[in-house]
Every structure is written in C-alpha cells, then in structure tokens.
Design a protein around this motif. Sequence first.
Motif, PDB file in Angstrom:
ATOM      1  N   LEU A  65       0.828  -1.209   0.000  1.00 14.71           N
ATOM      2  CA  LEU A  65       0.000   0.000   0.000  1.00 14.71           C
ATOM      3  C   LEU A  65       0.863   1.261   0.000  1.00 14.71           C
ATOM      4  CD1 LEU A  65      -2.978   0.720   0.064  1.00 14.71           C
ATOM      5  CD2 LEU A  65      -2.876   0.720   2.549  1.00 14.71           C
ATOM      6  N   VAL A  66       1.838   1.312   0.891  1.00 13.11           N
ATOM      7  CA  VAL A  66       2.677   2.514   1.003  1.00 13.11           C
ATOM      8  C   VAL A  66       3.483   2.735  -0.271  1.00 13.11           C
ATOM      9  CG1 VAL A  66       4.652   3.495   2.213  1.00 13.11           C
ATOM     10  CG2 VAL A  66       2.809   2.430   3.516  1.00 13.11           C
ATOM     11  N   THR A  67       4.074   1.675  -0.810  1.00 12.05           N
ATOM     12  CA  THR A  67       4.918   1.818  -1.997  1.00 12.05           C
ATOM     13  C   THR A  67       4.111   2.231  -3.218  1.00 12.05           C
ATOM     14  OG1 THR A  67       6.346   0.072  -1.135  1.00 12.05           O
ATOM     15  CG2 THR A  67       6.620   0.670  -3.433  1.00 12.05           C
ATOM     16  N   SER A  68       2.971   1.591  -3.451  1.00 11.28           N
ATOM     17  CA  SER A  68       2.190   1.922  -4.648  1.00 11.28           C
ATOM     18  C   SER A  68       1.657   3.344  -4.583  1.00 11.28           C
ATOM     19  CB  SER A  68       1.041   0.916  -4.827  1.00 11.28           C
ATOM     20  OG  SER A  68       0.202   0.899  -3.693  1.00 11.28           O
ATOM     21  N   VAL A  69       1.158   3.760  -3.421  1.00 12.45           N
ATOM     22  CA  VAL A  69       0.623   5.124  -3.292  1.00 12.45           C
ATOM     23  C   VAL A  69       1.741   6.159  -3.419  1.00 12.45           C
ATOM     24  CG1 VAL A  69      -0.467   6.740  -1.684  1.00 12.45           C
ATOM     25  CG2 VAL A  69      -1.388   4.440  -1.934  1.00 12.45           C
ATOM     26  N   THR A  70       2.877   5.883  -2.806  1.00 16.80           N
ATOM     27  CA  THR A  70       3.993   6.829  -2.873  1.00 16.80           C
ATOM     28  C   THR A  70       4.478   7.002  -4.308  1.00 16.80           C
ATOM     29  OG1 THR A  70       4.700   6.225  -0.648  1.00 16.80           O
ATOM     30  CG2 THR A  70       6.316   7.329  -2.046  1.00 16.80           C
ATOM     31  N   SER A 149       1.976   0.271  -9.312  1.00 13.33           N
ATOM     32  CA  SER A 149       1.891   1.735  -9.406  1.00 13.33           C
ATOM     33  C   SER A 149       1.959   2.209 -10.856  1.00 13.33           C
ATOM     34  CB  SER A 149       3.010   2.384  -8.587  1.00 13.33           C
ATOM     35  OG  SER A 149       4.275   2.141  -9.186  1.00 13.33           O
ATOM     36  N   ALA A 150       2.555   1.380 -11.718  1.00 11.83           N
ATOM     37  CA  ALA A 150       2.656   1.763 -13.129  1.00 11.83           C
ATOM     38  C   ALA A 150       1.293   1.783 -13.809  1.00 11.83           C
ATOM     39  CB  ALA A 150       3.592   0.800 -13.864  1.00 11.83           C
ATOM     40  N   THR A 154      -4.041   7.563 -10.361  1.00 15.25           N
ATOM     41  CA  THR A 154      -4.236   8.367  -9.162  1.00 15.25           C
ATOM     42  C   THR A 154      -3.936   7.522  -7.933  1.00 15.25           C
ATOM     43  OG1 THR A 154      -6.565   7.750  -8.899  1.00 15.25           O
ATOM     44  CG2 THR A 154      -6.090   9.645 -10.316  1.00 15.25           C
ATOM     45  N   GLU A 155      -3.760   8.197  -6.797  1.00 16.71           N
ATOM     46  CA  GLU A 155      -3.504   7.477  -5.558  1.00 16.71           C
ATOM     47  C   GLU A 155      -4.712   6.612  -5.181  1.00 16.71           C
ATOM     48  OE1 GLU A 155      -2.134  10.244  -2.563  1.00 16.71           O
ATOM     49  OE2 GLU A 155      -1.049  11.359  -4.086  1.00 16.71           O
ATOM     50  N   PHE A 156      -5.910   7.081  -5.502  1.00 16.96           N
ATOM     51  CA  PHE A 156      -7.107   6.291  -5.217  1.00 16.96           C
ATOM     52  C   PHE A 156      -7.095   4.989  -6.022  1.00 16.96           C
ATOM     53  CE2 PHE A 156     -11.653   5.301  -5.998  1.00 16.96           C
ATOM     54  CZ  PHE A 156     -12.022   5.024  -4.688  1.00 16.96           C
ATOM     55  N   GLN A 157      -6.684   5.076  -7.299  1.00 13.52           N
ATOM     56  CA  GLN A 157      -6.601   3.858  -8.107  1.00 13.52           C
ATOM     57  C   GLN A 157      -5.559   2.898  -7.540  1.00 13.52           C
ATOM     58  OE1 GLN A 157      -5.984   4.745 -12.236  1.00 13.52           O
ATOM     59  NE2 GLN A 157      -8.058   5.526 -12.533  1.00 13.52           N
ATOM     60  N   ALA A 158      -4.471   3.441  -7.007  1.00 16.86           N
ATOM     61  CA  ALA A 158      -3.442   2.581  -6.410  1.00 16.86           C
ATOM     62  C   ALA A 158      -4.029   1.777  -5.245  1.00 16.86           C
ATOM     63  CB  ALA A 158      -2.269   3.430  -5.928  1.00 16.86           C
ATOM     64  N   VAL A 159      -4.859   2.431  -4.438  1.00 16.61           N
ATOM     65  CA  VAL A 159      -5.513   1.728  -3.326  1.00 16.61           C
ATOM     66  C   VAL A 159      -6.480   0.678  -3.868  1.00 16.61           C
ATOM     67  CG1 VAL A 159      -7.028   2.002  -1.331  1.00 16.61           C
ATOM     68  CG2 VAL A 159      -5.249   3.696  -1.791  1.00 16.61           C
ATOM     69  N   GLU A 160      -7.144   1.004  -4.985  1.00 21.09           N
ATOM     70  CA  GLU A 160      -8.103   0.059  -5.560  1.00 21.09           C
ATOM     71  C   GLU A 160      -7.437  -1.223  -6.054  1.00 21.09           C
ATOM     72  OE1 GLU A 160     -11.825   2.525  -7.348  1.00 21.09           O
ATOM     73  OE2 GLU A 160      -9.934   2.718  -8.435  1.00 21.09           O
ATOM     74  N   PHE A 161      -6.134  -1.166  -6.365  1.00 21.24           N
ATOM     75  CA  PHE A 161      -5.439  -2.379  -6.807  1.00 21.24           C
ATOM     76  C   PHE A 161      -5.283  -3.384  -5.674  1.00 21.24           C
ATOM     77  CE2 PHE A 161      -3.839  -0.135 -10.635  1.00 21.24           C
ATOM     78  CZ  PHE A 161      -4.152  -1.119 -11.552  1.00 21.24           C
ATOM     79  N   MET A 162      -5.444  -2.934  -4.444  1.00 27.09           N
ATOM     80  CA  MET A 162      -5.244  -3.852  -3.319  1.00 27.09           C
ATOM     81  C   MET A 162      -6.244  -5.010  -3.342  1.00 27.09           C
ATOM     82  SD  MET A 162      -4.820  -2.941   0.671  1.00 27.09           S
ATOM     83  CE  MET A 162      -4.844  -4.267   1.872  1.00 27.09           C
ATOM     84  N   PRO A 163      -7.553  -4.751  -3.528  1.00 27.53           N
ATOM     85  CA  PRO A 163      -8.475  -5.906  -3.613  1.00 27.53           C
ATOM     86  C   PRO A 163      -8.162  -6.818  -4.797  1.00 27.53           C
ATOM     87  CG  PRO A 163      -9.684  -3.869  -3.263  1.00 27.53           C
ATOM     88  CD  PRO A 163      -8.268  -3.473  -3.571  1.00 27.53           C
ATOM     89  N   LEU A 164      -7.564  -6.270  -5.854  1.00 29.96           N
ATOM     90  CA  LEU A 164      -7.275  -7.067  -7.042  1.00 29.96           C
ATOM     91  C   LEU A 164      -6.020  -7.917  -6.878  1.00 29.96           C
ATOM     92  CD1 LEU A 164      -7.905  -7.718 -10.038  1.00 29.96           C
ATOM     93  CD2 LEU A 164      -6.437  -5.767 -10.645  1.00 29.96           C
TER      94      LEU A 164
END
Length: 242
Positions: A65-70, A149-150, A154-164
Amino acid sequence: MTRTLATARRVLHQLSHDPRSIALMVLLPSVLLTLFKYIYDGQPGIFDRVGPQMLGLFPFIVMFLVTSVTMVRERTSGTLERLLTTPLKRGELIGGYAIAFGIAALAQALVSSAVAIWLLDLNVQTPWAIILFAVVDAVLGTALGLLMSAFARTEFQAVEFMPLVVVPQILLCGLLAPRDSLPKVLNWISDVLPLSYATDSFSELAHSDVWSSTLSRNLGILVGCCAVAIALASLTLRRRTP
C-alpha cells in the motif's frame, strides 16, 4: 549504480521528513499483531499457530500500500517526469526506489518480528528463519507495489489495486483453508501466487526447527518473484504522465 544509490538516498531523505509514513510502515504491523494477540488472549494456541502467518501478511500488505501510493504520488506531482528528463534510466530509478523501500521493509520486518517473538511471546523454534521470511515478504510487498503503481493514474486507483492483487492472495494462500482442500482450479491459481509460498513457509516454521529443502525452494521462489516484479516495474514505468 551510482545514480541508483543517489535515487535511494533521495527517497530515504524524503521519508525521513515524513514521520507519519515512517510510523505507518514500521509500527503498524506490530500494532496489528498486538491486536491479533489479545483478540485470542484466552486461546494462546491460536496465536502460536496463526501468528507466524500474520507476521508475513501484515508487512506485505502495508508495504504494498505505502509503496504503490507513494510512487503514484511521485508521478502525479511530476517528480518522476523531471527525473526521467535527466540521464537517469528507468531501471536505475526503480532500483533506487526498490533499495529505499527495501530498507524500510527491512526495518519494518525486524521491528514486527522482534515484537511478535520477544514481546508477544510468539512460540517459534527458529526465530532467525521467521525474521528472514518476514523481511522477504515485506520486500515482496514493496516490489508488487512498485509494479502496480505503473498501472494507476491516481492514488485512489493505487488503493483500488489492493483488492485485485492482495486479497485473492490472502484468500488462496492457505491461511483460511488448507491449499490441498481447495478446488483444483483454485489450487492451480494458488500455486502461482507468491504469498502461498510465504504462508507455507511460516506454517512449517511454526512447528519445526529444521531448515528443509522446501523452505529453500520457497525462499528462492519469493526472491525470484521480487526480482521479476522489480524488472517488470522498470519496463512498464512511463516516461510521461497521461
């Protein structure tokens, strides 16, 4: 290599000025482990049986989470585009971020392992092996966070990748049900998800003090997955933000 290390130093310098992110990365898994311990305070056997898997799971989730959002924040702020206008290559850039967040993952895994084993009295026979897999698992979360992250704008989309990316691995890694009991198709999918090998290793280390060939194989697979994810992250990194 010089430019990679310079990038790593810059990222670590930025992190040092963000105490909330440092606290999130280093302390949050320990807080969650403590909470898990006292949920089953009257049943210590459950913590000894499932605690090692939690020790691998929490750092993995937090670092992803931290790495993808950052990384997405670095892109949306224009930092990555400015860096890529210099002679710095994409692989050197991703390598620098991987080293910096890898150091953070190392600190996180060491702290959470120390808290679990010596403060919460997690009963394990080979603490050094538990710590080793906890570190590799945290680095795996970092590598997958860099890769995902690639694909986020947006940061919101990065968080959305977590369930995936993360949740299916939690469901199929053997934590909720033995992998052998899963339907054949789900078992095949589980075989290609790296968190399955981390969970298998923590399960084995929870009741064994012998370093087996299975642990060596699982460690090699996890390290290989880290390397592949970082390599793919450098190949998919866009030079320009859409």
